[in-house]
Design an enzyme around this catalytic site. Structure first.
Site, PDB file in Angstrom:
ATOM      1  N   GLY A  25       0.832  -1.210   0.000  1.00 21.63           N
ATOM      2  CA  GLY A  25       0.000   0.000   0.000  1.00 21.63           C
ATOM      3  C   GLY A  25       0.858   1.248   0.000  1.00 21.63           C
ATOM      4  N   ARG A  86       0.887  -4.773  -6.254  1.00 23.70           N
ATOM      5  CA  ARG A  86       0.904  -6.038  -5.519  1.00 23.70           C
ATOM      6  C   ARG A  86       1.112  -7.138  -6.560  1.00 23.70           C
ATOM      7  NH1 ARG A  86      -0.794  -4.384  -0.184  1.00 23.70           N
ATOM      8  NH2 ARG A  86      -2.331  -2.734  -0.299  1.00 23.70           N
ATOM      9  N   ASP A 117       4.811  -5.455   5.958  1.00 29.29           N
ATOM     10  CA  ASP A 117       5.292  -6.802   6.287  1.00 29.29           C
ATOM     11  C   ASP A 117       5.283  -7.747   5.090  1.00 29.29           C
ATOM     12  OD1 ASP A 117       2.545  -6.886   6.290  1.00 29.29           O
ATOM     13  OD2 ASP A 117       2.396  -8.293   7.961  1.00 29.29           O
ATOM     14  N   THR A 140       4.225   2.125   5.824  1.00 30.04           N
ATOM     15  CA  THR A 140       2.822   1.678   5.808  1.00 30.04           C
ATOM     16  C   THR A 140       2.032   2.539   6.785  1.00 30.04           C
ATOM     17  OG1 THR A 140       1.310  -0.083   6.527  1.00 30.04           O
ATOM     18  CG2 THR A 140       3.538  -0.221   7.369  1.00 30.04           C
ATOM     19  N   ASP A 142      -0.333   1.593   8.469  1.00 23.16           N
ATOM     20  CA  ASP A 142      -0.890   0.756   9.547  1.00 23.16           C
ATOM     21  C   ASP A 142      -0.061   0.762  10.826  1.00 23.16           C
ATOM     22  OD1 ASP A 142      -2.717   0.065   7.600  1.00 23.16           O
ATOM     23  OD2 ASP A 142      -1.712  -1.805   7.078  1.00 23.16           O
ATOM     24  N   ASP A 144       2.012  -1.338  11.841  1.00 20.99           N
ATOM     25  CA  ASP A 144       1.865  -2.659  12.449  1.00 20.99           C
ATOM     26  C   ASP A 144       3.168  -3.457  12.481  1.00 20.99           C
ATOM     27  OD1 ASP A 144       1.984  -2.895   9.710  1.00 20.99           O
ATOM     28  OD2 ASP A 144       0.346  -4.329   9.528  1.00 20.99           O
ATOM     29  N   ARG A 186      -5.493  -3.038   8.232  1.00 21.73           N
ATOM     30  CA  ARG A 186      -5.294  -4.490   8.029  1.00 21.73           C
ATOM     31  C   ARG A 186      -5.722  -5.231   9.287  1.00 21.73           C
ATOM     32  NH1 ARG A 186      -2.198  -6.215   3.015  1.00 21.73           N
ATOM     33  NH2 ARG A 186      -0.583  -7.165   4.309  1.00 21.73           N
TER      34      ARG A 186
HETATM   35  P1  ATP Z   1       0.810  -2.687   3.544  1.00 24.92           P
HETATM   36  O1  ATP Z   1       1.055  -2.990   4.994  1.00 24.92           O
HETATM   37  O2  ATP Z   1       0.732  -1.241   3.265  1.00 24.92           O
HETATM   38  O3  ATP Z   1      -0.347  -3.458   2.959  1.00 24.92           O
HETATM   39  P2  ATP Z   1       2.633  -4.691   2.537  1.00 24.92           P
HETATM   40  O4  ATP Z   1       4.071  -4.620   2.155  1.00 24.92           O
HETATM   41  O5  ATP Z   1       2.301  -5.562   3.730  1.00 24.92           O
HETATM   42  O6  ATP Z   1       2.127  -3.195   2.743  1.00 24.92           O
HETATM   43  P3  ATP Z   1       1.465  -6.613   0.706  1.00 24.92           P
HETATM   44  O7  ATP Z   1       0.501  -6.443  -0.402  1.00 24.92           O
HETATM   45  O8  ATP Z   1       1.130  -7.575   1.787  1.00 24.92           O
HETATM   46  O9  ATP Z   1       1.762  -5.156   1.280  1.00 24.92           O
HETATM   47  O10 ATP Z   1       2.872  -7.081   0.090  1.00 24.92           O
HETATM   48  C1  ATP Z   1       3.459  -6.379  -0.994  1.00 24.92           C
HETATM   49  C2  ATP Z   1       4.051  -7.376  -1.974  1.00 24.92           C
HETATM   50  O11 ATP Z   1       5.068  -8.150  -1.314  1.00 24.92           O
HETATM   51  C3  ATP Z   1       3.076  -8.399  -2.532  1.00 24.92           C
HETATM   52  O12 ATP Z   1       2.331  -7.918  -3.625  1.00 24.92           O
HETATM   53  C4  ATP Z   1       4.002  -9.526  -2.942  1.00 24.92           C
HETATM   54  O13 ATP Z   1       4.568  -9.284  -4.218  1.00 24.92           O
HETATM   55  C5  ATP Z   1       5.086  -9.466  -1.879  1.00 24.92           C
HETATM   56  N1  ATP Z   1       4.780 -10.462  -0.848  1.00 24.92           N
HETATM   57  C6  ATP Z   1       3.821 -10.416   0.103  1.00 24.92           C
HETATM   58  N2  ATP Z   1       3.761 -11.547   0.817  1.00 24.92           N
HETATM   59  C7  ATP Z   1       4.705 -12.376   0.276  1.00 24.92           C
HETATM   60  C8  ATP Z   1       5.119 -13.717   0.539  1.00 24.92           C
HETATM   61  N3  ATP Z   1       4.557 -14.440   1.513  1.00 24.92           N
HETATM   62  N4  ATP Z   1       6.130 -14.217  -0.216  1.00 24.92           N
HETATM   63  C9  ATP Z   1       6.700 -13.496  -1.198  1.00 24.92           C
HETATM   64  N5  ATP Z   1       6.327 -12.237  -1.503  1.00 24.92           N
HETATM   65  C10 ATP Z   1       5.362 -11.673  -0.783  1.00 24.92           C
END
Ligand code: ATP
Length: 337
Positions: A25, A86, A117, A140, A142, A144, A186
């Site tokens: 995000g 994503r 994360d 982020t 969040d 978190d 989240r």
């Molecule tokens: P936010 O907290 O703002 O949502 P985030 O980094 O947690 O940010 P995610 O959409 O969960 O956002 O993850 C971003 C990208 O990281 C995903 O689109 C994916 O490409 C990669 N990613 C997430 N989880 C995994 C995983 N378990 N293994 C490999 N890549 C991952």
């Protein structure tokens, strides 16, 4: 730092090129972090390759070398000039192999990833599979992530929510209504709880505390609320299935005397110019991430603890759960009486 074997001697060579991306995000302040990474790297004679659209762009080789001018005039801009995306493909070994192909082709020696994360989970896998130094910068709304008191974007989002709730209170009081305001986060209630305290809300419904029944009773229970006929309750988006709409339905059935309205703040919470706090935090984190690479760190996240920038293992940042502060929860209960 990569190692090469020359005449049976292990020689270390300096990181010459850093790749930087934003993922997950978008969050206000990500641009300030990109600016800081770019300028801190170039100041240390390291080239910077900007990767567009997060891991998707890394797989698709959407890469452009950045100069210090490429990050001019972006510190005040919300969102991310690098775009975010994503990608489910990156979650597969084949996807990460494609990402590594780009890393090799572009001669990127190390990566700085700005995100949450999920972003760090992907980074850790890539680092393990291909032995690449990767530094995480927490970005982020969040807040978190374990190991840092604040993440980039959180302070701005908190202020945005507070402003919205202040405005809703004006109409809520005039019409004697109960507003249920749905807040992002989240699985975490940090934004919701802190915005509730800052805006003087009657209650916050968050996943980390009490049962829904208990929280509702605290929010609108007859005894407690008899002298109030308007109010604001902040509902974390995933506190119950259906979010604020579902909470409204429960209240309407149990307490038809309340005139209930639901406001879903949605993506408003992500936008806007970053606060001074987020700009400074992002600038410090960006510089610290480059410094971490110079210090031969790898697979760590930069974080803020008690005002100091620190390094935390990526694994811990991902796996450990950050707690809601008890004193904040207690404060909300007392101050909403
Ligand atoms: P936010 O907290 O703002 O949502 P985030 O980094 O947690 O940010 P995610 O959409 O969960 O956002 O993850 C971003 C990208 O990281 C995903 O689109 C994916 O490409 C990669 N990613 C997430 N989880 C995994 C995983 N378990 N293994 C490999 N890549 C991952």
């Amino acid at each position: 730092m990569h190692q090469i074997l020359l005449n049976n001697n292990i020689m270390e060579y300096k990181i010459k090129t850093i790749g930087v991306l934003t993922s997950g995000g978008d969050a206000p302040g990500m641009n300030a972090a990109v600016r800081a990474v770019t300028r801190a790297a170039i100041a240390n004679n390291i080239r910077v390759k900007a990767i567009f659209r997060g891991y998707k762009g890394l797989m698709d080789d959407e890469v452009q070398e950045f100069t210090t001018q490429d990050v001019s005039g972006i510190i005040q801009r919300g969102g991310t000039i690098l775009k975010s995306a994503r990608s489910d493909e990156f979650k597969t070994p084949e996807g990460r192999k494609r990402a590594y192909n780009t890393i090799q082709k572009e001669q990127i020696d190390a990566l700085i990833v700005i995100g949450g994360d999920g972003t760090f989970t992907g980074a850790r896998l890539l680092a393990q599979e291909y032995n690449i130094p990767i530094i995480g910068v927490p970005g982020t709304i969040d807040n978190d992530l374990w190991g840092t008191d604040s993440t980039i974007g959180y302070d701005t989002a908190l202020n945005t929510i507070m402003d919205c709730v202040d405005k809703l209170r004006d109409t809520g009081t005039s019409h004697e209504r109960l507003f249920l305001v749905e807040v992002m986060g989240r699985d975490a209630g940090f934004l919701t709880l802190n915005a509730a305290i800052a805006a003087g809300a009657e209650a916050a419904i968050i996943p980390e505390r009490a049962t829904l029944e208990e929280q509702l009773e605290a929010a609108i229970g007859q005894g407690r609320r008899k002298h109030k006929n308007s109010g604001i309750v902040l509902v974390q988006e995933h506190a119950i299935p259906g979010g604020a709409q579902a909470v409204a339905k429960i209240i309407e059935e149990a307490h038809p005397e309340y005139d209930t309205r639901v406001t879903i703040l949605g993506h408003l919470q992500r936008g806007g110019s970053p606060s001074a706090f987020d700009r400074i935090l992002a600038s410090r984190f960006g510089c610290a991430a480059v410094q971490a690479l110079l210090d031969e760190q790898r697979s760590i996240m930069v974080g803020l603890q008690n005002g100091e920038v620190i390094y935390v293992p990526l694994t811990k940042a991902i796996k450990e759960k950050k707690d809601i502060k008890d004193d904040k929860w207690q404060a909300l209960q007392v101050l909403s009486l």
